[in-house]
Every structure is written in C-alpha cells, then in structure tokens.
Design an enzyme around this catalytic site. Sequence first.
Site, mmCIF file in Angstrom:
data_model
loop_
_atom_site.group_PDB
_atom_site.id
_atom_site.type_symbol
_atom_site.label_atom_id
_atom_site.label_comp_id
_atom_site.label_asym_id
_atom_site.label_seq_id
_atom_site.Cartn_x
_atom_site.Cartn_y
_atom_site.Cartn_z
ATOM 1 N N ALA A 1 3.360 -5.491 6.967
ATOM 2 C CA ALA A 1 3.124 -5.355 8.410
ATOM 3 C C ALA A 1 3.562 -3.982 8.883
ATOM 4 O O ALA A 1 4.337 -3.305 8.210
ATOM 5 C CB ALA A 1 3.913 -6.422 9.181
ATOM 6 N N TYR B 1 3.156 -5.192 19.001
ATOM 7 C CA TYR B 1 3.772 -5.684 17.758
ATOM 8 C C TYR B 1 3.989 -7.201 17.843
ATOM 9 O O TYR B 1 3.521 -7.971 16.999
ATOM 10 C CB TYR B 1 5.097 -4.950 17.505
ATOM 11 C CG TYR B 1 5.924 -5.604 16.427
ATOM 12 C CD1 TYR B 1 5.451 -5.678 15.125
ATOM 13 C CD2 TYR B 1 7.175 -6.165 16.723
ATOM 14 C CE1 TYR B 1 6.199 -6.305 14.130
ATOM 15 C CE2 TYR B 1 7.925 -6.773 15.744
ATOM 16 C CZ TYR B 1 7.440 -6.845 14.443
ATOM 17 O OH TYR B 1 8.180 -7.468 13.471
ATOM 18 N N ASN C 1 0.825 -1.220 0.000
ATOM 19 C CA ASN C 1 0.000 0.000 0.000
ATOM 20 C C ASN C 1 0.857 1.268 0.000
ATOM 21 O O ASN C 1 0.322 2.379 0.023
ATOM 22 C CB ASN C 1 -0.969 0.005 1.200
ATOM 23 C CG ASN C 1 -0.230 0.087 2.525
ATOM 24 O OD1 ASN C 1 1.002 0.125 2.557
ATOM 25 N ND2 ASN C 1 -0.976 0.108 3.611
#
Length: 340
Positions: A82, A150, A32
């Site tokens: 991620a 995370y 993205n």
Amino acid sequence: MQILVTGGCGFIGSHAALRLLDEGHSVTVVDNLFRGHRAAADRLSEVGGARFRFVEADILDTATLARAMREQGTELVVHFAALAYVGESVEKPRDYFRTNTAGGLSLLDAMSSAGVRRIVFSSTCATYGEPEERFIPIAESTPQQPINPYGRSKLQFEEILRAEVGNPKDPSPLAAVALRYFNVAGCDPDGRLGEDHRPETHLIPICLEVALGKRPHLTIFGDDYATPDGTCVRDYVHVTDLVDAHIAAFRQLEPGVYKRWNVGIGRGYSVREVVESVRRVTGRPLPVVMGTRRAGDPATLYADASAIRRDLGWQARFTDLDEIVATAWRWYQAHPNGYR
Ligand code: UDP
C-alpha cells in the site's frame, strides 16, 4: 502453510514475513520495491532459505500475482502492499486509490484465478477519521468516516472484501479478516529487521534521528490540543505484537465471513511522553521546537482493544513505551543509514 505476503519488503510486511518464516511457514513476498527494500528481502532469504521466495512485481500486475500463487500453491494471502502517507494521499489521491483500492481488486482477481480464498488485510485506524470524543477509545463499531484519501482507500478495500465475502453465488466463498492498526512502532527485538521510511514522517523514528544527530530537532506539531499536556495522544503498538495479531487472526478465518479487529495497546501516549521516553532510552539530547498543528491530526486516538483480546486472546506484550522505543533504538544505532 504456503503464504503470500504482499508488500513484504516494507516495515510491517517484512516483520510479518520474518515471523511467518520463524514459525516454519513458506513465504512468497511480492513487492514492487517502490518504498520497500531489497535488503529486507535479502535478510528474509537468509532466514528462510528454500522456504522463502521473492517476486518483484506491482500489486496491479494481476497475472504475475496469480502465477506466483499457482507456483507456490498459496493457501493464504497477507496483504500489506500500500501507499501509506496521509499527507501524500491528499496531494496524489489517484495514486492512493490506484494502489490501495485498485491494487486490492487486482489481488482479489489473482486470488480468484488461482483459487486462493483466504486473506488477512492490513487496514488502519485512519478509516475512523476524527471520531467524536464519545467514541474514544475507538471500538470496531465506531463509525468509519475517513478524512483523507489514504483512509478512504483502505476503507474502500474493506468494503470490497465485505461484499466479496458475502457473495451468495460464490461456490468457494472468500474468508477475510481486516486488522485496523493504530500507530505501529518498534523493530524486531533481535535486530534482524528495522524501519526505514523515505521520507520519514513518523514521530518515534524522527525522534531517534534527532538523537543520532541526523536532524537538529523535533518539531512538535502543536501543544494546544485538548489533551492532558496539550500534545496529541496516540496508541503505539509494537510491530511484533502486531504481527502476532495477524497470526492469531488468520487462524480465525472462516469461509463466507468477514471479521475485523482493532490492533492497539489500548492506551495512549502524548507526543511529549514519547519525547521523554526517547530521551530516557537513548540518553541523548533531544532538542524540541514547538510548531503549529499538522493538518488532519486528531487530538486523541487510541484503541478499545477489548474485542481482539476477547475473540483472539491477543494482548500487546509491549505496553511500556520505553521498551518499544528501545527495540527501535537498537536498530537505528546499528543501521544509522537504514537499509543503505
Ligand atoms: N508528530 C510531531 N512531530 C513530527 C511527527 C509527528 O509532533 O515530526 C506528532 C503528530 O502530530 C502526531 C503524533 O506525533 O500527533 C504521531 O504522528 P505520526 O506521524 O508518527 O503518526 P500518525 O498518528 O500521524 O499516524
């Protein structure tokens, strides 16, 4: 093989896509461009030509992912997309669970609808949290007790994969591998791709930015740890070795079986050793200021890399810190402003 790489415009994903293209595979990168670089896709396109395709899309956009897989005839997904800043994950946990956990689910939905049943997942030693001393070096059997969102979000997706793989009713069972990376460092030795994080928080890039004169000094986050020189010890694995591990791993994919391996060189270097290495490699001054500990930094983390050596015959080729730093330094000198 037709391979879909999510997050292929980021540091590790782009290096993986490059290697897959070098090996003759066809690669579709989905990214993205939130933290990834369009310039990395451009570089991959130059290398891969017609074997490379870039799809700008978010990992939560299941329909676009599925369409990309159907159009390519994807046989394998390598999943890097991620969010990966520990500190940020504490401040914006929902973003981390949305991208890393829900994003993983979206990817699995797309794979299901497109009939893709093979995945290699980029996991992390952050899933282990702060293991007790008796668990150092860290083997795969070390309890996974992440200490930040995370690490938790990555562990959640490992658990989802494990459950999905074990579904007895699945007529076409998933094959999954998770690779738990230690500290990934260095750049493509041929200088074709590099590391460009915004913001930069990693030790070796920061040291190189100091050497370039872009920062006045490095702040060492504490020298009162229970380590030989008081600074934290980490396992720095070269990005091309890491990519090799993926290639070895996807050959071991088996329907209905979930596998996981640590990827590290199996020895640790202290922050001070990294500083000395950067001084040697760059020949430049590297002023250092002693700071306080950074929250959440365990004293010592390095891999027990015997399982991956035994099972995959994988072993890091870059075990000398100076060589790792030198590949990164080459990139930083040629690209002092990163991909800009
Ligand atoms: N570190 C440091 N100063 C910095 C950045 C990192 O002293 O400006 C230390 C950090 O405390 C850790 C090691 O360098 O012990 C590696 O940190 P990095 O952020 O590169 O990776 P991490 O181990 O957190 O994944």
